[in-house]
Design an enzyme around this catalytic site. Sequence first.
Site, PDB file in Angstrom:
ATOM      1  N   ARG A  14    -100.205 -17.762  19.795  1.00 39.37           N
ATOM      2  CA  ARG A  14    -100.002 -17.853  18.411  1.00 39.37           C
ATOM      3  C   ARG A  14     -98.423 -17.810  18.311  1.00 39.37           C
ATOM      4  O   ARG A  14     -97.724 -19.267  18.189  1.00 39.37           O
ATOM      5  CB  ARG A  14    -100.310 -16.771  17.455  1.00 39.37           C
ATOM      6  CG  ARG A  14    -100.306 -16.950  16.222  1.00 39.37           C
ATOM      7  CD  ARG A  14     -99.051 -16.736  15.500  1.00 39.37           C
ATOM      8  NE  ARG A  14     -98.087 -15.650  15.543  1.00 39.37           N
ATOM      9  CZ  ARG A  14     -97.143 -15.259  15.408  1.00 39.37           C
ATOM     10  NH1 ARG A  14     -96.226 -16.220  14.873  1.00 39.37           N
ATOM     11  NH2 ARG A  14     -96.686 -14.164  15.622  1.00 39.37           N
ATOM     12  N   HIS A 206     -91.935  -5.602  18.181  1.00 37.94           N
ATOM     13  CA  HIS A 206     -91.931  -7.227  18.250  1.00 37.94           C
ATOM     14  C   HIS A 206     -90.568  -7.981  18.572  1.00 37.94           C
ATOM     15  O   HIS A 206     -89.828  -8.261  17.583  1.00 37.94           O
ATOM     16  CB  HIS A 206     -92.769  -8.014  17.157  1.00 37.94           C
ATOM     17  CG  HIS A 206     -93.077  -9.339  17.141  1.00 37.94           C
ATOM     18  ND1 HIS A 206     -93.995  -9.941  17.198  1.00 37.94           N
ATOM     19  CD2 HIS A 206     -92.142 -10.432  16.941  1.00 37.94           C
ATOM     20  CE1 HIS A 206     -94.038 -11.395  17.325  1.00 37.94           C
ATOM     21  NE2 HIS A 206     -92.724 -11.554  17.202  1.00 37.94           N
ATOM     22  N   CYS A 239     -89.812 -18.903  16.381  1.00 36.67           N
ATOM     23  CA  CYS A 239     -90.323 -19.155  15.142  1.00 36.67           C
ATOM     24  C   CYS A 239     -89.756 -20.524  14.581  1.00 36.67           C
ATOM     25  O   CYS A 239     -88.653 -20.675  14.581  1.00 36.67           O
ATOM     26  CB  CYS A 239     -89.904 -17.884  14.130  1.00 36.67           C
ATOM     27  SG  CYS A 239     -90.625 -18.322  12.584  1.00 36.67           S
ATOM     28  N   ASN A 248     -90.663 -14.751  22.518  1.00 41.86           N
ATOM     29  CA  ASN A 248     -90.799 -13.287  22.572  1.00 41.86           C
ATOM     30  C   ASN A 248     -90.677 -12.911  23.870  1.00 41.86           C
ATOM     31  O   ASN A 248     -90.600 -13.646  24.679  1.00 41.86           O
ATOM     32  CB  ASN A 248     -92.254 -12.822  22.214  1.00 41.86           C
ATOM     33  CG  ASN A 248     -92.763 -13.240  21.058  1.00 41.86           C
ATOM     34  OD1 ASN A 248     -93.233 -14.539  20.823  1.00 41.86           O
ATOM     35  ND2 ASN A 248     -92.590 -12.469  20.146  1.00 41.86           N
TER      36      ASN A 248
END
Length: 301
Positions: A14, A206, A239, A248
């Site tokens: 994702r 995160h 993002c 990440n």
Amino acid sequence: MLPSHVTIVEVGPRDGLQNEKQPVATEHKVELVHRLQAAGLREIEVTSFVSPKWVPQMADNAQVMAGIRRSPGVRYSVLTPNLKGFEAALASRPDEIVVFGAASEAFSQRNINCSIAESIARFAPVVAAAREAGIKVRGAVSCALGCPYQGEVPADEVERVVRLMQEIGVQHIGIADTIGVGTPRKVQAALERALKHYPLAEVSGHFHDTYGQALTNIYTCLEIGVHTFDTSVAGLGGCPYAKGATGNVATEDVVYLLNGLGIDTGLDLDALVDAGAFISERLGRPPIARVARALLAKRAT
Ligand code: HMG
Ligand code: MG
């Protein structure tokens, strides 16, 4: 004393793939999920039920969910920003949904086109419907350590959103450094605010690794007992509404760190490296994960 076990939530399919410029075939996304679960991952964020106009890479959400061979004991989660997304997601039978807000007004507007207060009002019926259906609800607080539009984000603002999420019934809170600007003292301050409202087991970190601080920040979390982290295989991602933000922190890098600390993750590092190499090859570039690069180079000699 550091935790003896860490839970890794794999967000590569994702958070990783949402940011790709090139189309990624549904079958490759499905294969990635299969490889991740074979490597031992028990929490996988698969896709998001967001507007395809906003994030075209996630337009095949239902197909990806339908294509997955589900493995017992694995929790498959999806992002749902509103009731429309939740209703679409329901048919895919997710085990968990994620509502995603922000600690910065500016980022909330850019990412989900509404204010923080409006986002909470939108999430409330989603959370209620999910819990009614027996689906766990995770909340993400973006830009908790800094915002690309607003700059500094005070810990008070993080706590305010955490409390609002808690009040509407969100069961787990993820503190997100969307643009990877955080450093340990800021991380500690934000996490401590979250821990005022949620137990240790329901708080996660995160971290995007834009400024190379993610592993240090994870170590800081471990020192305060936090033992759940979102990571992305190969270091994929970013993002689309946070320009310049890289992926990440890589799952391989985090697992290498935790292995070195003697902290159990239940994950097979070699199989993770293979999963990362698989998707990186499909994307036409080497993995970003340092540990993956090192281990692949070692294998090649
Ligand atoms: P909007 O344009 O304000 O929505 O977008 P709207 O309610 O006004 O509807 C406009 C159109 O979108 C309508 O279609 C709706 O049906 C449709 P039209 O009538 O024009 O044909 N629509 C939808 N379609 C599919 N699924 C839906 C949906 N909702 C409305 N769920 C919206 C508001 C929230 C939908 C939009 O801003 C959006 O999709 N944003 C998502 C952005 C995103 O996915 N960002 C990346 C994920 S968050 C992230 O990466 C951060 C995280 O990793 C933590 C961290 O690192 O910080 C989690
Ligand atoms: Mg993210």
